[in-house]
Design a protein around this motif. Structure first.
Motif, PDB file in Angstrom:
ATOM      1  N   VAL A 383       0.847  -1.193   0.000  1.00  0.00           N
ATOM      2  CA  VAL A 383       0.000   0.000   0.000  1.00  0.00           C
ATOM      3  C   VAL A 383       0.886   1.249   0.000  1.00  0.00           C
ATOM      4  CG1 VAL A 383      -1.963   1.090   1.090  1.00  0.00           C
ATOM      5  CG2 VAL A 383      -1.454  -1.292   1.582  1.00  0.00           C
ATOM      6  N   PHE A 384       1.844   1.179   0.850  1.00  0.00           N
ATOM      7  CA  PHE A 384       2.807   2.263   0.962  1.00  0.00           C
ATOM      8  C   PHE A 384       3.508   2.498  -0.380  1.00  0.00           C
ATOM      9  CE2 PHE A 384       7.017   3.866   1.888  1.00  0.00           C
ATOM     10  CZ  PHE A 384       6.783   4.809   2.868  1.00  0.00           C
ATOM     11  N   TYR A 385       3.877   1.439  -1.003  1.00  0.00           N
ATOM     12  CA  TYR A 385       4.588   1.491  -2.281  1.00  0.00           C
ATOM     13  C   TYR A 385       3.744   2.198  -3.346  1.00  0.00           C
ATOM     14  CZ  TYR A 385       7.831  -0.535  -5.755  1.00  0.00           C
ATOM     15  OH  TYR A 385       8.762  -0.732  -6.736  1.00  0.00           O
ATOM     16  N   LEU A 386       2.470   1.848  -3.405  1.00  0.00           N
ATOM     17  CA  LEU A 386       1.568   2.458  -4.387  1.00  0.00           C
ATOM     18  C   LEU A 386       1.346   3.934  -4.093  1.00  0.00           C
ATOM     19  CD1 LEU A 386      -1.358  -0.100  -4.847  1.00  0.00           C
ATOM     20  CD2 LEU A 386       0.707   0.180  -6.199  1.00  0.00           C
ATOM     21  N   GLN A 387       1.060   4.206  -2.833  1.00  0.00           N
ATOM     22  CA  GLN A 387       0.768   5.582  -2.471  1.00  0.00           C
ATOM     23  C   GLN A 387       2.008   6.446  -2.633  1.00  0.00           C
ATOM     24  OE1 GLN A 387      -0.938   4.850   1.425  1.00  0.00           O
ATOM     25  NE2 GLN A 387      -2.997   5.038   0.607  1.00  0.00           N
ATOM     26  N   TYR A 388       3.135   5.862  -2.394  1.00  0.00           N
ATOM     27  CA  TYR A 388       4.356   6.628  -2.549  1.00  0.00           C
ATOM     28  C   TYR A 388       4.592   7.009  -4.009  1.00  0.00           C
ATOM     29  CZ  TYR A 388       8.942   8.469  -2.248  1.00  0.00           C
ATOM     30  OH  TYR A 388       9.983   9.325  -2.343  1.00  0.00           O
ATOM     31  N   CYS A 389       4.265   6.115  -4.874  1.00  0.00           N
ATOM     32  CA  CYS A 389       4.398   6.394  -6.308  1.00  0.00           C
ATOM     33  C   CYS A 389       3.533   7.597  -6.671  1.00  0.00           C
ATOM     34  CB  CYS A 389       3.977   5.171  -7.122  1.00  0.00           C
ATOM     35  SG  CYS A 389       3.976   5.442  -8.901  1.00  0.00           S
ATOM     36  N   HIS A 390       2.333   7.610  -6.151  1.00  0.00           N
ATOM     37  CA  HIS A 390       1.410   8.716  -6.401  1.00  0.00           C
ATOM     38  C   HIS A 390       1.981  10.026  -5.859  1.00  0.00           C
ATOM     39  CE1 HIS A 390      -2.192  11.208  -5.482  1.00  0.00           C
ATOM     40  NE2 HIS A 390      -2.562  10.779  -6.673  1.00  0.00           N
ATOM     41  N   ALA A 391       2.453   9.967  -4.634  1.00  0.00           N
ATOM     42  CA  ALA A 391       3.021  11.169  -4.007  1.00  0.00           C
ATOM     43  C   ALA A 391       4.264  11.632  -4.766  1.00  0.00           C
ATOM     44  CB  ALA A 391       3.367  10.872  -2.555  1.00  0.00           C
ATOM     45  N   ARG A 392       5.047  10.693  -5.219  1.00  0.00           N
ATOM     46  CA  ARG A 392       6.274  11.020  -5.932  1.00  0.00           C
ATOM     47  C   ARG A 392       5.962  11.760  -7.239  1.00  0.00           C
ATOM     48  NH1 ARG A 392      10.833   6.514  -6.512  1.00  0.00           N
ATOM     49  NH2 ARG A 392      12.000   7.745  -5.033  1.00  0.00           N
ATOM     50  N   CYS A 393       4.935  11.330  -7.938  1.00  0.00           N
ATOM     51  CA  CYS A 393       4.549  12.005  -9.179  1.00  0.00           C
ATOM     52  C   CYS A 393       4.191  13.468  -8.890  1.00  0.00           C
ATOM     53  CB  CYS A 393       3.359  11.303  -9.838  1.00  0.00           C
ATOM     54  SG  CYS A 393       3.771   9.729 -10.576  1.00  0.00           S
ATOM     55  N   HIS A 394       3.450  13.674  -7.824  1.00  0.00           N
ATOM     56  CA  HIS A 394       3.112  15.043  -7.455  1.00  0.00           C
ATOM     57  C   HIS A 394       4.364  15.827  -7.109  1.00  0.00           C
ATOM     58  CE1 HIS A 394      -1.231  15.529  -7.497  1.00  0.00           C
ATOM     59  NE2 HIS A 394      -1.315  14.237  -7.251  1.00  0.00           N
ATOM     60  N   GLY A 395       5.275  15.178  -6.412  1.00  0.00           N
ATOM     61  CA  GLY A 395       6.532  15.823  -6.052  1.00  0.00           C
ATOM     62  C   GLY A 395       7.288  16.286  -7.272  1.00  0.00           C
ATOM     63  N   VAL A 396       7.324  15.424  -8.279  1.00  0.00           N
ATOM     64  CA  VAL A 396       8.055  15.765  -9.498  1.00  0.00           C
ATOM     65  C   VAL A 396       7.372  16.934 -10.222  1.00  0.00           C
ATOM     66  CG1 VAL A 396       8.753  14.951 -11.771  1.00  0.00           C
ATOM     67  CG2 VAL A 396       8.970  13.451  -9.792  1.00  0.00           C
ATOM     68  N   LEU A 397       6.049  16.915 -10.255  1.00  0.00           N
ATOM     69  CA  LEU A 397       5.334  18.013 -10.915  1.00  0.00           C
ATOM     70  C   LEU A 397       5.613  19.341 -10.205  1.00  0.00           C
ATOM     71  CD1 LEU A 397       1.860  16.374 -11.732  1.00  0.00           C
ATOM     72  CD2 LEU A 397       3.717  16.916 -13.322  1.00  0.00           C
ATOM     73  N   ASN A 398       5.642  19.287  -8.883  1.00  0.00           N
ATOM     74  CA  ASN A 398       5.952  20.500  -8.126  1.00  0.00           C
ATOM     75  C   ASN A 398       7.352  20.994  -8.438  1.00  0.00           C
ATOM     76  OD1 ASN A 398       3.472  20.667  -6.868  1.00  0.00           O
ATOM     77  ND2 ASN A 398       4.093  19.352  -5.164  1.00  0.00           N
TER      78      ASN A 398
END
Length: 517
Positions: A383-398
């Motif tokens: 779960v952590f792995y999936l959610q982290y991927c999502h958060a990481r994408c947002h991080g990159v966009l920022n």
RNA sequence: GUGCCUGUAGCUCAAUGGAUAGAGCGUCGGACUACGGAUCCGCAGGUUGGUGGUUCAACUCCACUCAGGCACACCA
């Protein structure tokens, strides 16, 4: 290879012949491999077209029309309101909820339903148990019934009743049956509220809580019995009324009305299914625990007797959950009152972990739920792995935004083909291709009644991205935001594909979608 | 006794009857020295419980068998 006999050709030869005839621009390469397979390679242009589609569809990416809007009734988690909800039922609730969510995503009109067995002996038994605890708490020497409910919650309810009624019912009396009914109803109402409350805490909201008792008060049970009698599907034996369910493949006939004149669960159950159809549902799905597998034939017999095609009812059996704590099996038994409550588990490991762990295995298989493992916030938590991927994408966009890129989705989605096709490394193409599988996976999940397939897909997909991303830490040429403006834009396009896919997966499973962690 | 589910790598599990049975964890080896954080790559690990059968092709279908789980009420 299946055609070889019909055509009298060797498989390899036949495959070559077929491959000769297929020429389409969407394939970059078609090759024939022994013993007789034909491999089609999608051209990169096709891959990019699919990717544009992901951005265009955005939150609708992954939707497929399987249901045509058909009304589906999904019944799950119908726990008897005689005690707290356990972890095995929790698995069922999550399975039912997420599968419902998948049905909605694939264009079914879904109603989540809880069937409340509030009409039988078990409520009387509960009331009796509470009454005994009530009297014990007030100092009376009363033996607790062996078949009573032994959990601590019974005493909790008894104390509440003392607070409400004082010592009014302390003495035994001729009106005890009335008191048992009173206590039973109170307890049952309280338990149902608690059960539904725990479900809501897990993000599950029922559309309907259907009361078994109402089937009697609304006259539906009586109507159903008349209907069966009128269709010559009953007979009298030993003073009881029987349902001729063997006519519909059941193992034995079932009693509908006992010799004492009371109806059985079998009858109210037929009546209940009758209402599902009369309420307009055209497809019924019922989740049951492994201990109820004996009901399958009976329920199919029931709907057949109602004159409905039995295949409109699908019964999904899930196996139990074994809780492991500190390497020890935690036994679960309502009666023994030392089982693991779902509520405790949620508090312990969190909603997202509970939801994910409950659907990650196919329901036919037993589930070992290691509490310690689920609690650990380590990286082996999918779960952590999936959610982290999502958060990481947002991080990159920022990150890109601070470096002057316009990262608005419609801007990125409008990038010209010449820029997008810079995503030509094998890793990038693999990510785009795998993302395009999402709708197909949704279809497989729904058609095979296998929600766990989405978990496997999700983990596989996310891994492709994490792997690519890490490459950028080692080789600067693989970083997302670089000095090459066009390449960076193309990679932001890729980020959006990953973001949208991951987010939609999380949303179908109704898991939270954190933008930072 | 009858019926249902399960058996795949050390562990937890994948695989519409198709190609060399795949992941994660763990073990071992390597990369990265970081807020674009909380990871990535690789090696090793298998007679898919067993025996037969069907098929061009079986983890998958059939029969038997072994092991584990769960059910077989005029309870719900």
């Amino acid at each position: 290879m299946k055609l070889t006999k019909a055509y009298g050709l060797a498989p390899l030869k036949l495959a070559e012949t077929i491959a000769e005839f297929i020429k389409a621009p969407m394939f970059s390469k078609i090759e024939v491999k022994a013993p007789g397979f034909i491999n089609f390679y999608l051209s990169n242009d096709t891959v990019y077209q699919n990717a544009y589609n992901v951005l265009k569809l955005n939150e609708n990416f992954g939707r497929v029309n399987i249901g045509n809007g058909v009304k589906v009734n999904v019944e799950f988690g119908s726990v008897n309101p005689t005690g707290p909800i356990s972890v095995s039922h929790g698995r069922q609730v999550v399975l039912g909820d997420i599968f419902s969510s998948m049905l909605e995503f694939t264009n079914h009109s879904v109603a989540r339903e809880y069937y409340c067995n509030d009409a039988g002996n078990q409520i009387r038994n509960l009331g009796k148990s509470v009454l005994v605890r009530y009297r014990q708490a007030l100092g009376a020497k009363v033996e607790f019934p062996e078949d009573g409910y032994h959990g601590d919650y019974v005493m909790e309810i008894a104390r509440e009743l003392i607070a409400i009624h004082g010592e009014k019912y302390q003495a035994e009396g001729p009106a005890d049956e009335d008191v048992i009914t009173l206590f039973g109803d109170y307890s049952q109402t309280k338990m149902i509220k608690e059960i539904v409350g725990v479900c809501e805490k897990m993000g599950v909201k029922y559309d309907t809580i259907y009361s078994e008792r109402s089937l009697y008060s609304d006259g539906i049970v009586a109507q159903t019995l008349e209907f069966l009698k009128a269709n010559a599907l009953t007979y009298e034996k030993d003073g009881a009324t029987w349902f001729l369910s063997t006519k519909f493949n059941d193992e034995k006939d079932r009693v509908l009305v006992k010799s004492d004149g009371k109806s059985t669960y079998a009858l109210s159950d037929i009546a209940y299914h009758k209402t599902k159809y009369s309420r307009g549902f055209r497809q019924l799905i019922t989740f049951l625990g492994a201990d109820h597998h004996g009901y399958i034939k009976r329920l199919h017999a029931a709907v057949s007797a109602l004159g409905v095609p039995p295949e409109t009812l699908t019964i999904l059996i899930h196996q139990f959950v074994t809780m492991l704590k500190d390497g020890q099996v935690v036994r679960m038994s309502k009666r023994a009152a030392n089982y693991v409550e779902l509520n405790e588990l949620i508090d312990d490991v969190g909603v997202d972990a509970v939801r994910y762990f409950f659907i990650m295995r196919k329901m036919d298989a037993h589930l070992d739920f290691d509490i310690n493992l689920a609690k650990s916030q380590s990286t082996d938590n999918p779960v952590f792995y999936l959610q982290y991927c999502h958060a990481r994408c947002h991080g990159v966009l920022n990150e890109a935004r601070t470096k002057g890129f316009d990262v608005a989705i419609d801007k990125i989605a409008a990038l010209p083909h010449d820029i997008v096709k810079k995503l030509d490394s094998p890793e990038e193409v693999a990510i785009l291709k795998r993302a395009a599988d999402f709708p197909k996976i949704m279809e497989e999940c729904v058609k095979n009644y296998a929600p766990h397939l989405l978990c496997h897909y999700a983990e596989d997909f996310v891994k492709l991205f994490q792997s690519f991303y890490t490459k950028g830490k080692i080789d600067k040429n693989f970083r997302i935001v670089t000095d090459d403006k066009d390449l960076s834009s193309a990679r932001l396009f890729l980020i959006y594909v990953v973001l949208i896919t991951t987010r939609n997966i999380l949303k179908v499973m109704k898991l939270s979608t954190p933008e930072r962690m």
